[in-house]
Every structure is written in C-alpha cells, then in structure tokens.
Scaffold this motif. Structure first.
Motif, PDB file in Angstrom:
ATOM      1  N   ILE A 157       0.854  -1.193   0.000  1.00  0.00           N
ATOM      2  CA  ILE A 157       0.000   0.000   0.000  1.00  0.00           C
ATOM      3  C   ILE A 157       0.893   1.248   0.000  1.00  0.00           C
ATOM      4  O   ILE A 157       1.909   1.289   0.704  1.00  0.00           O
ATOM      5  CB  ILE A 157      -0.992  -0.018   1.199  1.00  0.00           C
ATOM      6  CG1 ILE A 157      -1.888   1.235   1.172  1.00  0.00           C
ATOM      7  CG2 ILE A 157      -0.274  -0.111   2.549  1.00  0.00           C
ATOM      8  CD1 ILE A 157      -3.120   1.115   2.071  1.00  0.00           C
ATOM      9  N   LEU A 158       0.522   2.181  -0.834  1.00  0.00           N
ATOM     10  CA  LEU A 158       1.260   3.446  -0.897  1.00  0.00           C
ATOM     11  C   LEU A 158       0.349   4.553  -0.386  1.00  0.00           C
ATOM     12  O   LEU A 158      -0.734   4.770  -0.930  1.00  0.00           O
ATOM     13  CB  LEU A 158       1.665   3.736  -2.344  1.00  0.00           C
ATOM     14  CG  LEU A 158       2.353   5.072  -2.602  1.00  0.00           C
ATOM     15  CD1 LEU A 158       3.742   5.098  -1.964  1.00  0.00           C
ATOM     16  CD2 LEU A 158       2.473   5.338  -4.104  1.00  0.00           C
ATOM     17  N   PHE A 159       0.776   5.224   0.668  1.00  0.00           N
ATOM     18  CA  PHE A 159      -0.013   6.316   1.248  1.00  0.00           C
ATOM     19  C   PHE A 159       0.505   7.668   0.781  1.00  0.00           C
ATOM     20  O   PHE A 159       1.725   7.834   0.608  1.00  0.00           O
ATOM     21  CB  PHE A 159       0.128   6.322   2.779  1.00  0.00           C
ATOM     22  CG  PHE A 159      -0.646   5.256   3.479  1.00  0.00           C
ATOM     23  CD1 PHE A 159      -1.975   5.456   3.807  1.00  0.00           C
ATOM     24  CD2 PHE A 159      -0.047   4.058   3.827  1.00  0.00           C
ATOM     25  CE1 PHE A 159      -2.700   4.482   4.466  1.00  0.00           C
ATOM     26  CE2 PHE A 159      -0.753   3.065   4.489  1.00  0.00           C
ATOM     27  CZ  PHE A 159      -2.085   3.278   4.813  1.00  0.00           C
ATOM     28  N   GLY A 160      -0.395   8.607   0.625  1.00  0.00           N
ATOM     29  CA  GLY A 160       0.009   9.991   0.376  1.00  0.00           C
ATOM     30  C   GLY A 160      -0.862  10.893   1.226  1.00  0.00           C
ATOM     31  O   GLY A 160      -2.049  10.617   1.420  1.00  0.00           O
ATOM     32  N   ILE A 161      -0.273  11.961   1.758  1.00  0.00           N
ATOM     33  CA  ILE A 161      -1.056  12.906   2.566  1.00  0.00           C
ATOM     34  C   ILE A 161      -1.715  13.895   1.610  1.00  0.00           C
ATOM     35  O   ILE A 161      -1.036  14.496   0.771  1.00  0.00           O
ATOM     36  CB  ILE A 161      -0.134  13.628   3.567  1.00  0.00           C
ATOM     37  CG1 ILE A 161       0.476  12.605   4.523  1.00  0.00           C
ATOM     38  CG2 ILE A 161      -0.899  14.710   4.321  1.00  0.00           C
ATOM     39  CD1 ILE A 161       1.498  13.184   5.490  1.00  0.00           C
ATOM     40  N   ILE A 247      -3.229   0.594  -3.789  1.00  0.00           N
ATOM     41  CA  ILE A 247      -2.938  -0.768  -3.309  1.00  0.00           C
ATOM     42  C   ILE A 247      -2.651  -1.695  -4.494  1.00  0.00           C
ATOM     43  O   ILE A 247      -3.349  -1.637  -5.507  1.00  0.00           O
ATOM     44  CB  ILE A 247      -4.155  -1.325  -2.518  1.00  0.00           C
ATOM     45  CG1 ILE A 247      -4.370  -0.493  -1.247  1.00  0.00           C
ATOM     46  CG2 ILE A 247      -3.955  -2.809  -2.171  1.00  0.00           C
ATOM     47  CD1 ILE A 247      -5.639  -0.814  -0.493  1.00  0.00           C
ATOM     48  N   VAL A 248      -1.629  -2.528  -4.352  1.00  0.00           N
ATOM     49  CA  VAL A 248      -1.309  -3.518  -5.383  1.00  0.00           C
ATOM     50  C   VAL A 248      -0.949  -4.826  -4.689  1.00  0.00           C
ATOM     51  O   VAL A 248      -0.252  -4.824  -3.675  1.00  0.00           O
ATOM     52  CB  VAL A 248      -0.101  -3.061  -6.231  1.00  0.00           C
ATOM     53  CG1 VAL A 248       0.311  -4.148  -7.210  1.00  0.00           C
ATOM     54  CG2 VAL A 248      -0.414  -1.778  -6.990  1.00  0.00           C
ATOM     55  N   ALA A 249      -1.448  -5.937  -5.265  1.00  0.00           N
ATOM     56  CA  ALA A 249      -1.067  -7.240  -4.736  1.00  0.00           C
ATOM     57  C   ALA A 249       0.114  -7.771  -5.545  1.00  0.00           C
ATOM     58  O   ALA A 249       0.301  -7.393  -6.692  1.00  0.00           O
ATOM     59  CB  ALA A 249      -2.238  -8.200  -4.840  1.00  0.00           C
ATOM     60  N   TYR A 250       0.946  -8.599  -4.960  1.00  0.00           N
ATOM     61  CA  TYR A 250       2.037  -9.222  -5.700  1.00  0.00           C
ATOM     62  C   TYR A 250       2.049 -10.717  -5.403  1.00  0.00           C
ATOM     63  O   TYR A 250       1.441 -11.132  -4.421  1.00  0.00           O
ATOM     64  CB  TYR A 250       3.373  -8.551  -5.346  1.00  0.00           C
ATOM     65  CG  TYR A 250       3.831  -8.738  -3.915  1.00  0.00           C
ATOM     66  CD1 TYR A 250       3.524  -7.784  -2.933  1.00  0.00           C
ATOM     67  CD2 TYR A 250       4.549  -9.865  -3.524  1.00  0.00           C
ATOM     68  CE1 TYR A 250       3.931  -7.958  -1.626  1.00  0.00           C
ATOM     69  CE2 TYR A 250       4.958 -10.042  -2.210  1.00  0.00           C
ATOM     70  CZ  TYR A 250       4.646  -9.084  -1.264  1.00  0.00           C
ATOM     71  OH  TYR A 250       5.038  -9.246   0.037  1.00  0.00           O
ATOM     72  N   PRO A 251       2.673 -11.599  -6.180  1.00  0.00           N
ATOM     73  CA  PRO A 251       3.430 -11.231  -7.379  1.00  0.00           C
ATOM     74  C   PRO A 251       2.521 -11.015  -8.579  1.00  0.00           C
ATOM     75  O   PRO A 251       1.445 -11.590  -8.658  1.00  0.00           O
ATOM     76  CB  PRO A 251       4.304 -12.472  -7.602  1.00  0.00           C
ATOM     77  CG  PRO A 251       3.492 -13.597  -7.058  1.00  0.00           C
ATOM     78  CD  PRO A 251       2.665 -13.042  -5.945  1.00  0.00           C
ATOM     79  N   LYS A 252       2.954 -10.128  -9.465  1.00  0.00           N
ATOM     80  CA  LYS A 252       2.278  -9.957 -10.752  1.00  0.00           C
ATOM     81  C   LYS A 252       3.302 -10.377 -11.793  1.00  0.00           C
ATOM     82  O   LYS A 252       4.507 -10.256 -11.565  1.00  0.00           O
ATOM     83  CB  LYS A 252       1.910  -8.481 -10.963  1.00  0.00           C
ATOM     84  CG  LYS A 252       0.742  -8.040 -10.122  1.00  0.00           C
ATOM     85  CD  LYS A 252      -0.385  -7.520 -10.984  1.00  0.00           C
ATOM     86  CE  LYS A 252      -1.745  -7.601 -10.334  1.00  0.00           C
ATOM     87  NZ  LYS A 252      -1.909  -6.963  -9.064  1.00  0.00           N
ATOM     88  N   ASP A 253       2.818 -10.794 -12.949  1.00  0.00           N
ATOM     89  CA  ASP A 253       3.743 -11.306 -13.962  1.00  0.00           C
ATOM     90  C   ASP A 253       4.900 -10.355 -14.213  1.00  0.00           C
ATOM     91  O   ASP A 253       4.695  -9.213 -14.614  1.00  0.00           O
ATOM     92  CB  ASP A 253       2.996 -11.542 -15.288  1.00  0.00           C
ATOM     93  CG  ASP A 253       1.986 -12.665 -15.110  1.00  0.00           C
ATOM     94  OD1 ASP A 253       2.138 -13.407 -14.115  1.00  0.00           O
ATOM     95  OD2 ASP A 253       1.071 -12.765 -15.942  1.00  0.00           O
ATOM     96  N   GLY A 254       6.064 -10.858 -13.970  1.00  0.00           N
ATOM     97  CA  GLY A 254       7.285 -10.132 -14.318  1.00  0.00           C
ATOM     98  C   GLY A 254       7.414  -8.756 -13.714  1.00  0.00           C
ATOM     99  O   GLY A 254       8.086  -7.913 -14.285  1.00  0.00           O
ATOM    100  N   SER A 255       6.737  -8.504 -12.600  1.00  0.00           N
ATOM    101  CA  SER A 255       6.831  -7.139 -12.090  1.00  0.00           C
ATOM    102  C   SER A 255       7.856  -7.040 -10.978  1.00  0.00           C
ATOM    103  O   SER A 255       7.772  -7.722  -9.966  1.00  0.00           O
ATOM    104  CB  SER A 255       5.463  -6.650 -11.623  1.00  0.00           C
ATOM    105  OG  SER A 255       5.059  -7.364 -10.503  1.00  0.00           O
ATOM    106  N   GLY A 256       8.803  -6.187 -11.190  1.00  0.00           N
ATOM    107  CA  GLY A 256       9.794  -5.894 -10.167  1.00  0.00           C
ATOM    108  C   GLY A 256       9.320  -4.700  -9.355  1.00  0.00           C
ATOM    109  O   GLY A 256       8.175  -4.244  -9.507  1.00  0.00           O
ATOM    110  N   TYR A 257      10.212  -4.184  -8.550  1.00  0.00           N
ATOM    111  CA  TYR A 257       9.866  -3.060  -7.672  1.00  0.00           C
ATOM    112  C   TYR A 257       9.410  -1.834  -8.465  1.00  0.00           C
ATOM    113  O   TYR A 257       8.427  -1.180  -8.113  1.00  0.00           O
ATOM    114  CB  TYR A 257      11.080  -2.722  -6.803  1.00  0.00           C
ATOM    115  CG  TYR A 257      10.885  -1.517  -5.920  1.00  0.00           C
ATOM    116  CD1 TYR A 257      10.001  -1.555  -4.849  1.00  0.00           C
ATOM    117  CD2 TYR A 257      11.592  -0.343  -6.166  1.00  0.00           C
ATOM    118  CE1 TYR A 257       9.825  -0.444  -4.029  1.00  0.00           C
ATOM    119  CE2 TYR A 257      11.423   0.767  -5.344  1.00  0.00           C
ATOM    120  CZ  TYR A 257      10.540   0.706  -4.286  1.00  0.00           C
ATOM    121  OH  TYR A 257      10.368   1.806  -3.499  1.00  0.00           O
TER     122      TYR A 257
END
Ligand code: C2E
Ligand code: CA
Ligand code: CA
Length: 551
Positions: A157-161, A247-257
């Motif tokens: 999860i990535l939060f932003g204010i 929000i993103v779930a992993y792993p996804k095909d071939g996805s790095g950071y």
C-alpha cells in the motif's frame, strides 16, 4: 568574543539547527567544555540533552569501535591546540541501533588573547549509505529495490497525505515535518509485525505486507484514515489531515519493484483526483487511463512544438441579463489532432496543468483571445472578450507585462478584456494572486473568479482578492428548476446579494432552458451564459452572431 551564554542561545544556532534533516550541528565553549548539539542530533543519536559537559567523551561511545582512533586523533589535535580544524568521516550509532556514516567538520575560534575559545561545526549524513530516513526514522524507499516480490505473495500500500504541498506552504516546513513524523508513527503502530514500513520521497509512505491480500490493505487504510482524521486529540500540535492510498497485490507477472511502484503511484493519483479520501486498488481501468494520459501528453507536447497546431479557440456568447444582448464572449480552448479527436478540455487542460505546459499554451490563448478581441472591437464595437487563466500562469511574475505588451500590440482596450481565474483551489499564495490582480485591475483589465461555489473557488478567496466579476458555478444554475432546488436558489440569491454590496458583477453559467433563464433574471444576476443561447462555436460562427445583434 561571544560569551558561552550567547553562543548557545544564539538565534543563528537555532536557524542552522533547523536548516536540514541530514545535517547535525554543534558548538562548544572550549574553556568549560560545555557544548550544545542541535535537537535533531539528540533525537537521532539518543543523546541525553542538547547541552552536554565533556560531550567528546560521550560522543566517542556512539562511534563505531573501528573508527574511534581516527576520530580521537583528529579531535585531540583540536583540543590540545595542535590544529584549528577538525575533519573526518566515521560511523556513529543511531538510537535505532544501526550505524550511519557521517562526515564531521569543525573549526576553532580564538579569543582576544589568542586562546582557543569556541569550537563549532557540523556533521553531514552521507546519504545513500543510510538505510533510514533521518526525519521519520523509517527505512528509505531505496532499500526496497532489492526486495524480491516474486517470492511468495502479499500486498503493498502506498499512502500519500492529501494536499501536503499546501500544508507545507501555508503552515511552514517545521509543521510539515511534524505531520510527516506523526504520520510515520501512526503507520508503524498500525502496520503488522512482519510488515515493512518505509518512506519514499516527500509525503509518500509504503507498507509491504507479506502474506496479505488487497482487502487487508484496504482495512489497514481505513484504520490509518481514522487516526489521521482524529488527530485533534494528539498532543503534538498536529491537526487532523486526510490521506489517500493506492494498493497492489504481488506477485504480478514479471513485475519488479519499479513496475509495482509505478502501478501504486497511478492508483494513488487516481484516488487523489477523486478528492474523497480513499484507497484505490490497482486494476486494468487505472492502467488504461494512465496509458491514455501518456498518449495525450506526448501528442500535446508535439502540438506545442509544432507551433500550437491542433489548438483552437471557440467562443461562447455572454448576454446582458437586462437587454439580452451579446456583450461579451468567453474564449474556450479546443484541441484535436488527426489521431486524437475526443479529448475534452477538462482532460487535456489537466494534463497541461500537471506538466506545467499550460504556461506556454496559456500564452498562446492570451494572444489569440486578444487578436480576436481587437478584430471584433473594431468591427462590432463594445464587445468584451474573456479568457481562462490557470493559477500556475499567474505565478509567472512577467504575466502582467506580457499581457500589457500584447494588448498594446493588438491595440485592445483593457477595459474590454477579462481574465477568468480557474481552479483557484490551488491558490496557495493568495498574497501573490492579490498583487497580480491589483496590478491588472490598475491597468484597467477585468478580473473574474470562475466556478464560484465549488471547492475550487469560495468565500475565502473573495475575502483575500479584489475582483470585478464572479461566475456562479453551473451546478447551482442547472439544478434550479429541479424539485427541491431551494438550496441552490438560496445560494444564488445570497451570492448575488453579497456581490451587490461589494460592487461585484455576477454571471450565471450553464443556462440551458427558458425556465432557468427566467428564474436567474428574476434573482438579478448581471450576465447570462449557456447552451440556451449558444454552445461555444468557432470564430466564424460567433462572428455571424455578432453581425445579427447589430452594433
Ligand atoms: P469553464 O471556464 O467553467 O467554462 C465553461 C464550460 O461550461 C465550458 O466547457 C462550456 O462549454 C460549458 N458550458 C457553457 N454553457 C453550458 C451549458 O449551458 N450547459 C453545459 N452543460 N455546459 C455549458 P469547456 O469548453 O468544455 O471547458 C471546460 C473547462 O476547461 C473550462 O470551464 C475551463 O475551466 C477550462 N478551460 C477552457 N479553456 C481554457 C483555457 O484556455 N485555459 C485554461 N486554463 N482553462 C481552460
Ligand atoms: Ca471560465
Ligand atoms: Ca465556470
């Protein structure tokens, strides 16, 4: 020579101490060996207090055993009078137990008798080698690069204010930093034991939760949101603020950071645009939307480089409410290329605003609007032209000069030129806005505030800046004849009443039916605009309307 008391209490010390998260400063009265260290040093390294006796010895305990002899030799040379300069690099232990690399520099000032009196200097954290963010003490985002997202599954999860830039600009950086620290604390408290919490740049924070599902992250978001909303109960002086998340779930095909992060950023951006605090789970719709924005942006940039090919101004008449005669028109930007025919102004102007290219395009709009104004004023007499200006354009100190120069070049009477400020919500610097507006009004130009009554433009701005015209937002006008329109009616009536008292004229936008027109005229709005009279049209069609109205 300053006495011990003044060197410690010097405002200068405080100013330097607050100047950067990554720099720690100290000053030492060499005769008493009492020193003062900046608060961020005390906080980060877990020292007892800002003021210390024999600080050198205490500091030595923090230094990595392998680096102690180098440090000792260098500092001893200073205190024994063999050197006036201290300079070395070593590792020191933070209160979190990890070592950070520091570059430490200092110099000696002598008193009137030539005796060493004050020793002062600074320690700089050598970034890149640090795992932890100096302000929040969270892991830095960089550290996540090596995390293997293909192993096992989980969610991020990535939060932003929300509006953090505005918080910083209106309340100052020190307060902004406090918000970030408090927020980091909230995340650490609410994250699971196995979660990794880290700070990316600015106000963005990431939590990697191995084993978690998207729904777990949504639940976490809701807890965090509640805490931030109820910040008024906090003792740190930080008021409540709102947060959004992707929000993103992993792993996804071939996805790095990098892919993961980019998907998270798009979800967060989407969440923020909706302007309701929420967490958005990444999906195909968001990916498609992002690809479209990229495609439009590239095409827009090409158009700009190509001498603004594809851009065009349409004009929509504005009528005097009493006589129902066309007295003005609003210039509205259109854009089309052979490949892209369906981009709405809302869509492409947002992209131009985000990229800053609205400055260039806005300059083109200004010149085109003035060129048409000159032509029509010569041919048809007292017709005014208004054009839209984004807040970003007004941050250009030369805006007024450019406008004056063009108005002179085309010989347009400033009294017949109106500038409409759109999206004034972004008006962080109302003082600047007010200054620019006063200059423009002093030169005879008219100023209008657009979309009044939306979150973009409201009473606050009315208080801060002087204007000539207020454009009541369509949403109030279009709702007028619907059932239960009492609120809209009351709002328009009170806006018109207030403007009357302030000698501000009003325009009702979005008049689509005779029925609404009659209600609006009854309330006493000064000018009328809407599809009932005409949609925005190309210049030749607008000229036909001017011909018909007579001079
Ligand atoms: P705005 O300034 O509020 O412009 C009025 C919008 O309402 C126009 O949309 C117009 O076509 C539409 N409109 C007028 N009468 C009616 C009506 O009776 N019913 C309905 N449903 N709509 C009506 P448009 O042309 O799509 O422009 C959208 C927005 O894009 C503008 O809203 C303005 O904020 C922005 N914009 C347009 N041209 C420029 C420009 O040159 N520079 C900047 N910065 N923004 C611009
Ligand atoms: Ca407008
Ligand atoms: Ca408007």
């Amino acid at each position: 020579m300053p006495s011990g008391a003044t060197i410690f209490n010097d405002k200068l010390f405080e100013a330097f101490a607050n100047a950067s998260d990554n720099i720690y400063i100290y000053v030492c009265d060499m005769k008493s060996d009492i020193s003062r260290w900046s608060k961020n040093t005390v906080d980060f390294f877990g020292l007892d207090s800002e003021y210390m006796e024999h600080a050198g010895e205490r500091w030595m305990q923090k230094i990595h055993p392998d680096d102690r002899s180098e440090y000792f030799e260098d500092i001893d040379a200073v205190f024994s009078g063999r050197s006036v300069r201290h300079s070395c690099q070593y590792r020191a232990k933070s209160k979190y137990g990890d070592y950070v690399w520091l570059e430490c520099k200092g110099s000696v000032i002598h008193d009137e008798n030539g005796e060493p009196a004050v020793f002062a200097g600074l320690m700089t954290r050598l970034d890149g080698q640090n795992k932890y963010d100096s302000l929040t003490h969270l892991l830095v985002g960089f550290e996540m690069r090596d995390y293997d997202f293909s192993k096992g599954s989980g969610a991020v999860i990535l939060f932003g204010i929300d509006g953090f830039r505005k918080i910083n600009n209106t309340r100052g950086y020190i307060y902004g930093n406090k918000v970030l620290s408090v927020f980091a604390g909230v995340l650490q408290q609410l994250a699971g034991a196995d979660d990794l919490v880290c700070r990316l740049q600015g106000d963005e924070f990431l939590i990697v939760s191995p084993g978690a599902a998207e729904a777990d992250m949504t639940a976490l978001y809701e807890k965090v949101r509640e805490r931030c909303r109820n910040m008024r109960f906090s003792t740190d002086g930080v008021k409540s603020f709102s947060v959004s998340a992707g929000i993103v779930a992993y792993p996804k095909d071939g996805s790095g950071y990098d892919d993961l992060l980019s998907n998270l950023e798009h979800s967060l951006e989407y969440a923020k645009e909706r302007k309701t605090e929420q967490a958005v789970v990444f999906c195909k719709k968001i990916a498609d939307r992002h690809n479209r924005i990229n495609r439009l942006h590239e095409a827009l940039t090409r158009s700009i480089k190509n001498n603004f090919r594809g851009f065009e101004l349409y004009f929509q008449p504005i009528l005097d409410s009493g006589t129902k005669r066309i007295v003005e028109c609003e210039a509205l930007l259109r854009w089309k290329t052979p490949e892209i025919q369906d981009a709405t102004p809302y869509e492409f102007i947002k992209i131009l605003e985000d990229s800053g290219e609205i400055r260039e395009v806005g300059g083109w709009v200004m010149e085109e609007a003035l060129r048409h104004a000159a032509k029509w004023q010569r041919k048809y007499g007292d017709i005014s032209v208004s054009f839209n200006v984004s807040y970003l354009q007004l941050t250009d100190e030369e805006f007024v000069e450019k406008l004056v120069e063009k108005a002179e070049e085309y010989q347009v009477d400033p009294k017949r030129v109106m500038i409409e400020l759109t999206e004034s919500c972004n008006a962080e610097d109302t003082e600047m806005l007010s200054r620019q507006f006063d200059r423009l009004r002093g030169l005879g130009f008219k100023i209008a505030m657009d979309d009044f009554g939306t979150e973009y433009a409201s009473f606050g701005l009315l208080h801060d800046v002087n204007m000539d015209v207020l454009k009541i937002d369509q949403k109030f006008v279009r709702g007028l004849v619907k059932q239960g329109n009492k609120a809209d009616m009351a709002i328009i009536e009170s806006v018109v009443d207030m403007c009357g008292k302030l000698a501000i004229q009003t325009v009702a936008e979005g008049i689509e039916t005779e029925e609404i027109q009659d209600v609006i005229r009854g309330i006493g709005v000064s000018y009328l605009q809407g599809y009932l009279y005409s949609r925005p049209v190309p210049e030749t069609e607008f000229e036909k309307m001017l011909c018909q109205r007579g001079i």
